[in-house]
Enzyme design. Structure first.
Site, PDB file in Angstrom:
ATOM      1  N   GLY A  42       0.828  -1.211   0.000  1.00 50.79           N
ATOM      2  CA  GLY A  42       0.000   0.000   0.000  1.00 50.79           C
ATOM      3  C   GLY A  42       0.855   1.250   0.000  1.00 50.79           C
ATOM      4  O   GLY A  42       0.982   1.938   1.027  1.00 50.79           O
ATOM      5  N   THR A  70      -1.370  -4.457  -5.819  1.00 43.49           N
ATOM      6  CA  THR A  70      -1.322  -5.813  -6.372  1.00 43.49           C
ATOM      7  C   THR A  70      -1.560  -6.829  -5.258  1.00 43.49           C
ATOM      8  O   THR A  70      -1.011  -6.700  -4.159  1.00 43.49           O
ATOM      9  CB  THR A  70       0.060  -6.049  -7.029  1.00 43.49           C
ATOM     10  OG1 THR A  70       0.236  -5.076  -8.065  1.00 43.49           O
ATOM     11  CG2 THR A  70       0.165  -7.438  -7.631  1.00 43.49           C
ATOM     12  N   GLU A  76      12.940  -3.776  -4.079  1.00 46.10           N
ATOM     13  CA  GLU A  76      11.827  -3.962  -5.015  1.00 46.10           C
ATOM     14  C   GLU A  76      12.296  -3.881  -6.466  1.00 46.10           C
ATOM     15  O   GLU A  76      11.799  -4.579  -7.330  1.00 46.10           O
ATOM     16  CB  GLU A  76      10.734  -2.906  -4.764  1.00 46.10           C
ATOM     17  CG  GLU A  76       9.582  -3.026  -5.767  1.00 46.10           C
ATOM     18  CD  GLU A  76       8.370  -2.160  -5.466  1.00 46.10           C
ATOM     19  OE1 GLU A  76       8.377  -1.445  -4.446  1.00 46.10           O
ATOM     20  OE2 GLU A  76       7.426  -2.216  -6.260  1.00 46.10           O
TER      21      GLU A  76
HETATM   22  C1  LIG Z   1       1.153  -3.388 -13.018  1.00 53.36           C
HETATM   23  C2  LIG Z   1       1.263  -2.419 -11.869  1.00 53.36           C
HETATM   24  C3  LIG Z   1       1.291  -2.877 -10.572  1.00 53.36           C
HETATM   25  C4  LIG Z   1       1.383  -1.970  -9.514  1.00 53.36           C
HETATM   26  N1  LIG Z   1       1.373  -2.439  -8.220  1.00 53.36           N
HETATM   27  C5  LIG Z   1       1.434  -1.570  -7.206  1.00 53.36           C
HETATM   28  C6  LIG Z   1       1.381  -2.044  -5.846  1.00 53.36           C
HETATM   29  O1  LIG Z   1       1.264  -3.239  -5.574  1.00 53.36           O
HETATM   30  N2  LIG Z   1       1.419  -1.119  -4.847  1.00 53.36           N
HETATM   31  C7  LIG Z   1       1.544   0.207  -5.092  1.00 53.36           C
HETATM   32  O2  LIG Z   1       1.604   0.966  -4.133  1.00 53.36           O
HETATM   33  N3  LIG Z   1       1.600   0.688  -6.354  1.00 53.36           N
HETATM   34  C8  LIG Z   1       1.543  -0.172  -7.410  1.00 53.36           C
HETATM   35  N4  LIG Z   1       1.577   0.300  -8.705  1.00 53.36           N
HETATM   36  C9  LIG Z   1       1.598   1.753  -8.923  1.00 53.36           C
HETATM   37  C10 LIG Z   1       2.907   2.289  -9.431  1.00 53.36           C
HETATM   38  O3  LIG Z   1       3.906   2.259  -8.449  1.00 53.36           O
HETATM   39  C11 LIG Z   1       2.630   3.722  -9.936  1.00 53.36           C
HETATM   40  O4  LIG Z   1       1.735   3.611 -11.040  1.00 53.36           O
HETATM   41  C12 LIG Z   1       3.887   4.421 -10.364  1.00 53.36           C
HETATM   42  O5  LIG Z   1       4.693   4.702  -9.258  1.00 53.36           O
HETATM   43  C13 LIG Z   1       3.580   5.739 -11.130  1.00 53.36           C
HETATM   44  O6  LIG Z   1       2.714   6.533 -10.398  1.00 53.36           O
HETATM   45  P1  LIG Z   1       1.371   7.131 -11.041  1.00 53.36           P
HETATM   46  O7  LIG Z   1       0.622   6.018 -11.676  1.00 53.36           O
HETATM   47  O8  LIG Z   1       0.695   7.921  -9.977  1.00 53.36           O
HETATM   48  O9  LIG Z   1       1.835   8.071 -12.222  1.00 53.36           O
HETATM   49  P2  LIG Z   1       2.328   9.582 -12.086  1.00 53.36           P
HETATM   50  O10 LIG Z   1       3.246   9.708 -10.924  1.00 53.36           O
HETATM   51  O11 LIG Z   1       1.141  10.462 -12.135  1.00 53.36           O
HETATM   52  O12 LIG Z   1       3.160   9.744 -13.412  1.00 53.36           O
HETATM   53  C14 LIG Z   1       2.545   9.948 -14.692  1.00 53.36           C
HETATM   54  C15 LIG Z   1       3.639  10.124 -15.730  1.00 53.36           C
HETATM   55  O13 LIG Z   1       4.428  11.279 -15.391  1.00 53.36           O
HETATM   56  C16 LIG Z   1       5.804  10.935 -15.285  1.00 53.36           C
HETATM   57  N5  LIG Z   1       6.414  11.654 -14.158  1.00 53.36           N
HETATM   58  C17 LIG Z   1       5.916  11.782 -12.907  1.00 53.36           C
HETATM   59  N6  LIG Z   1       6.765  12.499 -12.137  1.00 53.36           N
HETATM   60  C18 LIG Z   1       7.834  12.798 -12.905  1.00 53.36           C
HETATM   61  C19 LIG Z   1       9.053  13.493 -12.683  1.00 53.36           C
HETATM   62  N7  LIG Z   1       9.349  14.009 -11.488  1.00 53.36           N
HETATM   63  N8  LIG Z   1       9.911  13.601 -13.716  1.00 53.36           N
HETATM   64  C20 LIG Z   1       9.643  13.084 -14.929  1.00 53.36           C
HETATM   65  N9  LIG Z   1       8.490  12.415 -15.208  1.00 53.36           N
HETATM   66  C21 LIG Z   1       7.606  12.265 -14.215  1.00 53.36           C
HETATM   67  C22 LIG Z   1       5.822   9.437 -15.012  1.00 53.36           C
HETATM   68  O14 LIG Z   1       7.001   8.843 -15.483  1.00 53.36           O
HETATM   69  C23 LIG Z   1       4.616   8.951 -15.791  1.00 53.36           C
HETATM   70  O15 LIG Z   1       4.979   8.736 -17.134  1.00 53.36           O
HETATM   71  C24 LIG Z   1       1.471  -0.581  -9.774  1.00 53.36           C
HETATM   72  C25 LIG Z   1       1.463  -0.116 -11.099  1.00 53.36           C
HETATM   73  C26 LIG Z   1       1.352  -1.017 -12.138  1.00 53.36           C
HETATM   74  C27 LIG Z   1       1.327  -0.495 -13.551  1.00 53.36           C
END
Ligand SMILES: Cc1cc2nc3c(=O)[nH]c(=O)nc-3n(C[C@H](O)[C@H](O)[C@H](O)COP(=O)(O)OP(=O)(O)OC[C@H]3O[C@@H](n4cnc5c(N)ncnc54)[C@H](O)[C@@H]3O)c2cc1C
Length: 372
Positions: free
Chosen positions: A121, A155, A242
């Site tokens: 989480g 997940t 991780e």
């Molecule tokens: C298959 C899968 C399994 C997952 N499992 C888990 C889980 O078990 N637990 C959990 O907690 N999370 C989980 N996640 C979430 C995952 O960790 C997040 O999706 C990821 O950290 C990106 O965060 P966000 O989706 O909020 O995208 P955002 O942070 O909103 O990013 C959107 C886009 O902007 C870009 N971006 C953001 N900030 C910057 C920056 N400072 N500089 C340049 N580019 C930037 C990113 O690269 C991305 O392309 C999972 C995700 C996936 C796809």
């Protein structure tokens, strides 16, 4: 701890024989989509979960290089290892690194037996890449903490026995305050009153992640992981565990193997060149991962190296899927290869996002001190 090549080779053979006898159906992304608690328990009986942890906690007292051999063979086989993967890879090591004696003896032996399933989480709708923005809050109550907030993309939360939760326990003071202060890590029973798990289907309609809502969920003091307020430092170290594993470049290995089988049947220069390029990249990634394993054996949390490994590894996984489309078009592919290609196509878009997006990893790498 240096382990002889003969010991590693014998271990590799043992895992291969075990997987062959288990008649595993290989799948892409088996470490995230292959939930089979019975398989995990059998791995636990063999001593292949928590294998680097101290024996007093049920671990094997072995090296990370030996663990690399085991995980590599399981991933190559596309084995169903989801049930124990998160606990073995990062929750157990975090408990060992930051947890109190009580947490160690409560959780580590059960993880080693393959009995516990953890969901992570961390992410929230406004806090994915920017984890310091988490809004889930834990407030002090008699004997512990009360957690309220919503996590997303969790997940395995629907199968989990426990959830790791990163929550805000203190407010950063003032506009210029350190945003990383005031975060704390918790271990929460998944069946605690106040927790609702809602499925989220991915782009191919599979259910592996979830939204998890916490409404006044009581967590006793004994379930604080590490130090109250030190969550940022701890979670950053946890992310090294991780990101640094072989699953960051071997999720599509079963497809790569099927592609090589197809390529052998139909000699073609373009195919040979493309597959050869992948083989060379794979060799480099294995070396990087072994370097990480040795660094962890030396007691380090190699944050930069793990980011590099994940960045290059997930780019490789995408290249495997792209190349497979070409190779299977030229050489034809049996139904098994087609199935694996479909799985790879569905899984690979998430590879460079989960566990930290590639853009964010590049920032970490560029800011980190370059080792001399
Ligand atoms: C298959 C899968 C399994 C997952 N499992 C888990 C889980 O078990 N637990 C959990 O907690 N999370 C989980 N996640 C979430 C995952 O960790 C997040 O999706 C990821 O950290 C990106 O965060 P966000 O989706 O909020 O995208 P955002 O942070 O909103 O990013 C959107 C886009 O902007 C870009 N971006 C953001 N900030 C910057 C920056 N400072 N500089 C340049 N580019 C930037 C990113 O690269 C991305 O392309 C999972 C995700 C996936 C796809």
């Amino acid at each position: 701890m240096t382990v002889g090549a003969d010991v590693l080779e014998a271990l590799r053979r043992e895992v291969r024989e075990f997987v062959a006898a288990a008649c595993v159906t290989a799948r892409c992304d088996g470490w995230m989509r292959g939930y089979d608690p019975e398989f995990s328990r059998r791995l636990g009986e063999r001593g292949w979960i928590g294998m680097t942890w101290p024996r007093e906690y049920g671990g094997g007292g072995r090296s990370n290089v030996e663990r690399f051999v085991v995980t590599e063979e399981l991933l190559r086989a596309g084995a169903p290892v989801t049930a124990h993967w998160t606990a073995d890879r990062q929750i157990g090591p975090s408990i060992l690194r930051s947890g109190c004696e009580h947490l160690r003896s409560e959780f580590l032996p059960a993880i080693c037996r393959g009995e516990l399933v953890f969901g992570l989480g961390m992410s929230e709708t406004e806090a994915g890449s920017d984890l310091a923005a988490v809004r889930t809050r834990a407030v002090r109550v008699d004997g512990g903490w009360s957690i309220t907030g919503t996590k997303i993309w969790t997940t395995s939360a629907h199968n989990a026995t426990h959830l790791y939760v990163l929550a805000r326990t203190g407010e950063p003071a003032g506009a210029d305050a350190d945003r990383h202060a005031g975060l704390t890590e918790f271990i929460v029973d998944r069946d605690s009153p106040g927790i609702t798990v809602r499925p989220i289907l991915d782009l191919v309609g599979e259910h592996h992640f979830n939204e998890v809502v916490f409404e006044d969920v009581f967590v006793p003091d004994s379930r604080v992981l590490g130090t109250v307020g030190a969550g940022w430092k701890q979670v950053t170290e946890q992310l090294a565990f991780e990101r640094g594993g072989a699953e960051r470049f071997l999720s599509t290995y079963p497809l790569l193997a099927a592609m090589v089988r197809a390529a052998r049947r139909v000699p073609d220069r373009g195919v040979t060149e493309r597959v050869g390029m992948l083989a060379a990249r794979l060799a480099g990634l294995r070396e990087l991962c072994l370097q990480l394993a040795r660094a962890i054996d030396a007691g380090e949390a190699p944050v930069r190296l793990a980011a590099e490994s994940k960045l290059l590894g997930t780019a490789f996984e995408k290249a495997v899927v792209e190349t497979a489309r070409y190779v299977l078009d030229v050489c034809g592919g049996d139904p098994e290869a087609r199935r694996l290609l479909a799985e790879g196509l569905g899984a690979v878009p998430g590879a460079s996002i989960r566990g930290g997006s590639s853009e964010v990893l590049q920032t970490i790498i560029s800011r980190a001190e370059v080792p001399k």
